[in-house]
Motif scaffolding. Sequence first.
Motif, short mmCIF file in Angstrom:
data_model
loop_
_atom_site.label_atom_id
_atom_site.label_comp_id
_atom_site.label_asym_id
_atom_site.label_seq_id
_atom_site.Cartn_x
_atom_site.Cartn_y
_atom_site.Cartn_z
N THR A 152 -8.22 18.39 11.58
CA THR A 152 -8.03 19.46 10.61
C THR A 152 -6.88 19.12 9.66
O THR A 152 -7.00 19.29 8.44
CB THR A 152 -7.74 20.79 11.33
OG1 THR A 152 -8.88 21.16 12.10
CG2 THR A 152 -7.43 21.89 10.31
N LEU A 194 -8.06 16.59 7.17
CA LEU A 194 -8.93 17.18 6.16
C LEU A 194 -8.12 17.96 5.14
O LEU A 194 -8.37 17.87 3.92
CB LEU A 194 -9.98 18.09 6.81
CG LEU A 194 -10.98 18.75 5.86
CD1 LEU A 194 -11.76 17.69 5.07
CD2 LEU A 194 -11.95 19.64 6.63
N ILE A 238 -12.41 26.11 8.18
CA ILE A 238 -12.99 24.81 8.46
C ILE A 238 -13.88 24.92 9.69
O ILE A 238 -13.47 25.44 10.73
CB ILE A 238 -11.89 23.75 8.68
CG1 ILE A 238 -11.07 23.59 7.38
CG2 ILE A 238 -12.47 22.42 9.12
CD1 ILE A 238 -9.84 22.73 7.52
N LYS A 276 -15.91 20.42 8.16
CA LYS A 276 -16.18 20.68 6.75
C LYS A 276 -15.52 22.00 6.33
O LYS A 276 -15.33 22.90 7.15
CB LYS A 276 -17.69 20.78 6.49
CG LYS A 276 -18.46 19.48 6.69
CD LYS A 276 -18.24 18.53 5.52
CE LYS A 276 -19.18 17.34 5.62
NZ LYS A 276 -19.04 16.42 4.46
N ILE A 277 -15.21 22.10 5.05
CA ILE A 277 -14.64 23.33 4.52
C ILE A 277 -15.78 24.31 4.25
O ILE A 277 -16.71 24.00 3.50
CB ILE A 277 -13.85 23.06 3.22
CG1 ILE A 277 -12.65 22.16 3.52
CG2 ILE A 277 -13.39 24.37 2.59
CD1 ILE A 277 -11.94 21.65 2.29
#
Length: 332
Positions: A207, A210, A301, A305-306
């Motif tokens: 996380t 990202l 998230i 992916k967001i």
Amino acid sequence: MGADARLEERDVSGLGEVDEPAFTGMAERHRRELHVHCYRMLGSFEDAEDTVQETFLRAWRRRETFQGRSTFRAWLYRIATNACLDLLARCRPEPASGGEVRWLQPYPDRLLDELPAGDADEPETLAVARETIELAYLAAVQHLAPRPRAVLILRDVLGWPAKEVAELLGDSVNSVNSALQRARAGMREHLPTERQDWTGGEEDAATRELVRRFTDACVVTDIPALAAMLRDDVRSSMPPTPGLFVGRDAVVTYWKESGFEQMTGLRGIATTVNRQPAVAFYHWNGQEGAYLPLTLDVLRITGGKITEILTFHDDRFQGLDLPGSLPADGTE
């Protein structure tokens, strides 16, 4: 809560003889949890502040009505819930619709740290407390009518028995149970799928990585790199500005049409609000010779992916422990 506070809660049978300083001290012990309760009901940090102040004022004026049949804490929750319902009836007679919650505001994590510690032996309780402060949950709650909303929060978040909720609202237990069923159904309509995979609490290395890549791509306005981080069903909005964009293509189109690709002079700082990862962005101001607050992006998230970006304006920086500006040399 310490032993002295528990003793006070149990032994208070009437408040008629309590002076104002002592009453204030008793009430202040519960300020943060009442504030979070009002925030769940209202979605607005500022409205929650006003409603807690109204709660304490009403409690002081009505102190002689407290006879010790419940704890002082529960009595305050009753007053706070009714104060929220009064505000909603006065200012927001209709709940949110269409997925947008234009009055939604972020909640500082440092203030959430002031809440009473949960029971480490009850991980489910801790998970509920974490999930129900995330922005997706709060947005879904705002789509419920006020009374079912109150029932849902009192029953599912605070764990109140149906009988006590019925007494608070002046309804029957059957009515409360029916309202709870409707509220849960409404939440299912508005909550995203795969909730078990949300980020929350402690962020893991993936996380953080990202968020770092998202920040770097935003600073250089690299839309293709940003698009690759978005899930197909990503949602993006900017309360209180109107507009909800659903799907990667819609979000990317909005970025391009808004002129984001032409922006220069950005810097970003990773932070957290509502127990979620977030990035505070600053924009270079030549006249001030510094980077000044621009926007705060709060991310959800899921599966690497967001899946949601909630963007707040620079007026939300105050109170979030974020710098008021960043110097030109890159130090904070």
